[in-house]
Design an enzyme around this catalytic site. Structure first.
Site, short mmCIF file in Angstrom:
data_model
loop_
_atom_site.label_atom_id
_atom_site.label_comp_id
_atom_site.label_asym_id
_atom_site.label_seq_id
_atom_site.Cartn_x
_atom_site.Cartn_y
_atom_site.Cartn_z
N GLU A 1 0.84 -1.19 0.00
CA GLU A 1 0.00 0.00 0.00
C GLU A 1 0.88 1.25 0.00
OE1 GLU A 1 -3.72 1.85 2.64
OE2 GLU A 1 -2.59 0.14 3.40
N LYS B 1 -8.89 3.81 -3.36
CA LYS B 1 -9.49 3.33 -2.12
C LYS B 1 -10.81 4.04 -1.86
CE LYS B 1 -7.95 2.17 2.59
NZ LYS B 1 -6.83 2.29 3.54
N CYS C 1 -6.29 -2.66 1.86
CA CYS C 1 -6.35 -2.72 3.32
C CYS C 1 -7.79 -2.95 3.81
CB CYS C 1 -5.72 -1.46 3.92
SG CYS C 1 -5.11 -1.66 5.61
#
Length: 317
Positions: free
Chosen positions: A48, A139, A173
């Protein structure tokens, strides 16, 4: 190295660049990718926001109701170390992928190019072995204090890419804790779900195994191994981490199979690269008794509606 038909060699990098240092990120990507290709990998995955680092522990001078001048200075430094997609930096990354002959998947901090350019996104960048940008994913919901740094993505970048070895895509995540986001990826027939993360807790490992078993897909998770040495001491808010332990993130990169068992990993407490050969026929075999968006989906009872339209602030009539 000769691979059997239906197999794919994957390399997962567990490392960290110098925070807010794009050159450090690009240099490490070139080095790790070259090493992975020499070992026969055809898919190389980075953590990430590897470009240009996950600012774990930094407050950016924030309190409820106020922001400090020093925090704004550090955020501007973060903005400067981000990339445009496409842009000069993706051209460099494309050349790295092309020379190595690999699919390259990298977590990046992406600058908005369409409107104010003032917003950053936590994104996954997909590069092809021909050097082209294959796609990106932003995201959907930055977690906790991450919302001070990154804007929200939309459904237009729930990207899944067809490759010779299967369909690949990713969620970042804690997006992987969003049941409907997972379901949207399963419905696109994903074979390999890539989950770059900054979560080094044991509970993250349970998540990976659950997703592998639920999605009947391979799950590839790449995390950073981070020490305080990777933080520039001239950060305006460096004092935020001055009393922290030397290891800020212990890693935990791993690959899980489509029945929930580990293929390799997790790797903790060190920088490194894990390599595994994936047998994609196992994905088909695993769906014999469970297919979340197929014979186990009950669409007469449950339906998922996904808005995959790009959300623009400016529309012409």
């Amino acid at each position: 190295m000769n691979m059997k038909e239906g197999q794919l060699r994957v390399a997962v990098v567990q490392a960290a660049p110098i925070l807010f240092d794009k050159l450090s990120s690009l240099t490490q990507i070139a080095s790790w990718t070259k090493d992975a290709a020499a070992k026969g990998a055809k898919l190389v995955v980075f953590p990430e926001v590897f470009i240009s680092g996950y600012p774990r522990g930094l407050t950016f001078g924030t309190r409820v109701g106020s922001r400090s001048t020093e925090g704004r200075q550090d955020w501007a430094r973060y903005w400067e170390s981000a990339i445009d997609i496409p842009g000069e930096d993706t051209a460099i990354l494309g050349e790295i992928a092309r020379e190595a002959g690999v699919y390259l998947v990298i977590g990046v901090v992406e600058r908005d190019q369409e409107f104010s350019r003032g917003t950053l996104f936590n994104s996954i960048l997909y590069m092809g072995p021909d050097g082209s940008v294959l796609g990106k994913h932003r995201k959907l919901v930055p977690t906790g204090a991450e919302r001070l740094l990154w804007g929200q993505g939309d459904g237009s970048t729930l990207t899944v890419i067809d490759t010779p070895f299967g369909r690949i895509g990713g969620l970042i995540c804690w997006e992987n804790y969003m049941p409907l986001a997972r379901m949207a990826m399963y419905a696109k027939g994903i074979d390999i779900l890539i989950t770059p993360t900054a979560d080094a807790r044991d509970t993250w490992q349970a998540t990976l195994q659950h997703i592998g078993c639920e999605g009947r897909c391979f799950v590839i998770s790449s995390n950073q191994f981070v020490t305080k040495e990777s933080y520039p001491v001239d950060l305006a808010c460096y004092g935020d981490i001055s009393q922290d332990s030397d290891i800020l993130s212990r890693g935990g990169s791993a690959i899980v199979g489509p029945l929930g068992g580990y293929v390799t990993g997790p790797l903790f407490d060190q920088e490194g690269m894990i390599i595994a050969d994936l047998d994609l026929s196992l994905v088909t075999q695993s769906r014999f008794d469970f297919d979340a968006t197929g014979h186990y989906s009950r669409p007469d009872v449950f339906q998922l509606i996904v808005n995959n339209q790009k959300q623009d602030i400016l529309r012409t009539i």
